[in-house]
Design a protein around this motif. Structure first.
Motif, PDB file in Angstrom:
ATOM      1  N   LYS A 104      51.432  36.239  40.590  1.00 37.66           N
ATOM      2  CA  LYS A 104      50.058  36.308  40.221  1.00 37.66           C
ATOM      3  C   LYS A 104      49.197  35.421  41.104  1.00 37.66           C
ATOM      4  O   LYS A 104      48.012  35.504  41.568  1.00 37.66           O
ATOM      5  CB  LYS A 104      49.896  36.179  38.663  1.00 37.66           C
ATOM      6  CG  LYS A 104      48.351  36.341  38.339  1.00 37.66           C
ATOM      7  CD  LYS A 104      48.160  35.843  36.837  1.00 37.66           C
ATOM      8  CE  LYS A 104      48.395  34.420  36.711  1.00 37.66           C
ATOM      9  NZ  LYS A 104      48.191  33.938  35.227  1.00 37.66           N
ATOM     10  N   ARG A 132      46.606  36.230  44.082  1.00 41.17           N
ATOM     11  CA  ARG A 132      45.168  35.792  43.595  1.00 41.17           C
ATOM     12  C   ARG A 132      44.599  34.938  44.770  1.00 41.17           C
ATOM     13  O   ARG A 132      43.413  35.137  45.434  1.00 41.17           O
ATOM     14  CB  ARG A 132      44.962  35.207  42.436  1.00 41.17           C
ATOM     15  CG  ARG A 132      43.453  35.047  42.140  1.00 41.17           C
ATOM     16  CD  ARG A 132      43.408  34.281  40.975  1.00 41.17           C
ATOM     17  NE  ARG A 132      43.905  33.086  40.786  1.00 41.17           N
ATOM     18  CZ  ARG A 132      44.777  32.362  39.740  1.00 41.17           C
ATOM     19  NH1 ARG A 132      44.863  33.288  38.661  1.00 41.17           N
ATOM     20  NH2 ARG A 132      45.328  31.264  39.788  1.00 41.17           N
ATOM     21  N   LYS A 153      46.402  36.481  48.772  1.00 41.93           N
ATOM     22  CA  LYS A 153      46.529  38.359  48.904  1.00 41.93           C
ATOM     23  C   LYS A 153      47.720  38.581  49.615  1.00 41.93           C
ATOM     24  O   LYS A 153      47.921  39.203  50.333  1.00 41.93           O
ATOM     25  CB  LYS A 153      45.353  38.472  49.907  1.00 41.93           C
ATOM     26  CG  LYS A 153      43.942  38.098  49.379  1.00 41.93           C
ATOM     27  CD  LYS A 153      43.479  38.647  48.112  1.00 41.93           C
ATOM     28  CE  LYS A 153      42.039  38.299  47.807  1.00 41.93           C
ATOM     29  NZ  LYS A 153      41.734  37.227  46.628  1.00 41.93           N
TER      30      LYS A 153
END
Length: 123
Positions: free
Chosen positions: A63, A67, A70
């Motif tokens: 995650k 975030r 990328k």
């Protein structure tokens, strides 16, 4: 599709952040760059206390790296049983273990020539 050129330092920082976010333990970074014929530049090794925490660490890393940078791992394996999950970011390979599995395999000892940096935790 060409692999994006991600800065190793930024990727390492975000991987560590992902581990710390869910209280992963005993974080070690093995710098393999000075060793001939290695498959990557770094290993990041940590452990959790259960298969649930191991999988939470993996998801947290994915995650945060997604975030912030990328990017996503080229390959992930071991999530089915959550004892040893390997995340391959090409230049950096992350090993997330349950503590007893990490002690059994002791992969740090296999890379005795690597420079090891241990990251202390504040929890």
């Amino acid at each position: 599709m060409a692999k994006k050129n991600i800065n190793n330092d930024a990727l390492l920082a975000n991987i560590i952040k992902g581990i710390e976010e869910v209280k992963g333990n005993d974080i070690d970074i093995l710098d393999l760059r000075a060793i001939d014929n290695t498959v990557c530049d770094y290993f990041v090794i940590c452990n959790g206390t259960s298969n649930t925490q191991v999988n939470a660490i993996v998801h947290s890393i994915q995650k945060i790296v997604s975030r912030e940078l990328k990017d996503k791992p080229w390959h992930v394996e071991g999530t089915e049983n959550g004892e040893w999950v390997l995340m391959d970011y090409v230049n950096i390979v992350v090993h997330v273990f349950q503590k007893h599995i990490r002690e059994y395999y002791n992969i740090e000892s296999l890379w005795g020539d690597a420079r090891i940096t241990s990251i202390g935790n504040n929890y």
